[in-house]
Design a protein around this motif. Structure first.
Motif, PDB file in Angstrom:
ATOM      1  N   THR A  57       0.833  -1.207   0.000  1.00  0.00           N
ATOM      2  CA  THR A  57       0.000   0.000   0.000  1.00  0.00           C
ATOM      3  C   THR A  57       0.864   1.253   0.000  1.00  0.00           C
ATOM      4  OG1 THR A  57      -1.825  -1.100   1.127  1.00  0.00           O
ATOM      5  CG2 THR A  57      -1.753   1.298   1.289  1.00  0.00           C
ATOM      6  N   PHE A  58       1.959   1.223   0.770  1.00  0.00           N
ATOM      7  CA  PHE A  58       2.873   2.379   0.781  1.00  0.00           C
ATOM      8  C   PHE A  58       3.280   2.737  -0.641  1.00  0.00           C
ATOM      9  CE2 PHE A  58       7.029   4.287   0.591  1.00  0.00           C
ATOM     10  CZ  PHE A  58       7.013   5.240   1.597  1.00  0.00           C
ATOM     11  N   PHE A  59       3.664   1.739  -1.430  1.00  0.00           N
ATOM     12  CA  PHE A  59       4.154   2.010  -2.782  1.00  0.00           C
ATOM     13  C   PHE A  59       3.031   2.308  -3.775  1.00  0.00           C
ATOM     14  CE2 PHE A  59       7.992  -0.128  -1.096  1.00  0.00           C
ATOM     15  CZ  PHE A  59       8.897   0.880  -1.384  1.00  0.00           C
ATOM     16  N   ASN A  60       1.794   2.202  -3.337  1.00  0.00           N
ATOM     17  CA  ASN A  60       0.701   2.720  -4.150  1.00  0.00           C
ATOM     18  C   ASN A  60       0.645   4.240  -4.100  1.00  0.00           C
ATOM     19  OD1 ASN A  60      -0.218   0.182  -4.941  1.00  0.00           O
ATOM     20  ND2 ASN A  60      -1.696   0.019  -3.268  1.00  0.00           N
ATOM     21  N   TYR A  61       1.264   4.815  -3.066  1.00  0.00           N
ATOM     22  CA  TYR A  61       1.214   6.266  -2.860  1.00  0.00           C
ATOM     23  C   TYR A  61       2.555   6.956  -3.097  1.00  0.00           C
ATOM     24  CZ  TYR A  61      -3.378   5.466  -0.823  1.00  0.00           C
ATOM     25  OH  TYR A  61      -4.694   5.112  -0.638  1.00  0.00           O
ATOM     26  N   PHE A  62       3.652   6.248  -2.891  1.00  0.00           N
ATOM     27  CA  PHE A  62       4.973   6.857  -3.012  1.00  0.00           C
ATOM     28  C   PHE A  62       5.886   5.949  -3.843  1.00  0.00           C
ATOM     29  CE2 PHE A  62       3.219   8.064   1.147  1.00  0.00           C
ATOM     30  CZ  PHE A  62       3.204   9.447   1.015  1.00  0.00           C
TER      31      PHE A  62
END
Length: 221
Positions: A57-62
């Motif tokens: 999920t983190f890498f969905n945003y950053f």
């Protein structure tokens, strides 16, 4: 059909709010962990765990870990630009910008601690500070373009061809107004931080913009 459209719009709005909330949680977790441990020691795994989401999920945003430290609210510039363009036609550029910024800063007092920690994190890491300055300059340039578009229509330059539907570099006035307005916000925040017991932040903010609107007259002796 209309009912389905309304339901779809409501669902879309809810999804967007959830996305903003998730991104905000990740950014806050990153800033607080970096303030406590140093940005170089904070991992994506730690940020994700603190925000209650997965690394995926983190890498969905950053795209990278460092992106989470640089800008607290990546959508603020988009909202500010739209608010400037949508402001009532009777408002001057300064008034339109004041109202747009006031809306963005309505909860400044609640977010003040996080903003302070964010500044500390950036100043403690030269490469993050450089990226933060770059992001600030880009946001200011976007704001100047919005002011120019409001003044002259699409394109917005001061020279020949302004308003003919092409995007051009803003002229002197839009660039100066965007820069001065950002300085006014920074001055308002610095003054309020040192005198929180004397006035609410938005009162200080509006006083600063009133001084700008009056042409910065010298105060009485």
């Amino acid at each position: 059909m209309q009912l389905m459209s309304e339901k779809s719009a409501a669902a879309g709005g809810l999804r967007e709010r959830k996305k903003r909330a998730t991104r905000a949680a990740l950014t806050e977790a990153a800033v607080r962990l970096a303030a406590e441990h140093g940005a170089e020691k904070v991992t994506v795994e730690a940020i994700s765990a603190a925000a209650g989401v997965s690394v995926r999920t983190f890498f969905n945003y950053f795209d990278t870990r460092d992106d989470a430290f640089v800008v607290i609210d990546v959508d603020a510039g988009v909202r500010l630009r739209r608010a400037v363009l949508d402001a009532p036609a009777g408002l001057s550029p300064l008034e339109a910008l004041r109202e747009a910024m006031a809306a963005e800063l309505a909860e400044a007092e609640q977010h003040h601690e996080l903003w302070r920690l964010h500044a500390e994190v950036l100043h403690a890491s030269p490469h993050l500070l450089a990226r933060g300055v770059g992001a600030h300059m880009a946001a200011e340039a976007d704001l100047a373009e919005a002011i120019a578009e409001r003044l002259h229509g699409a394109g917005g330059g001061d020279g020949p061809g302004a308003g003919e539907g092409r995007r051009a570099a803003p002229g002197l006035y839009p660039r100066l107004l965007a820069s001065v307005a950002n300085a006014a916000v920074r001055t308002s925040m610095d003054h309020w931080s040192a005198h929180q017991e004397d006035a609410a932040f938005l009162d200080v903010f509006h006083e600063v913009f009133a001084l700008l609107a009056a042409g910065l007259p010298a105060p009485p002796a």
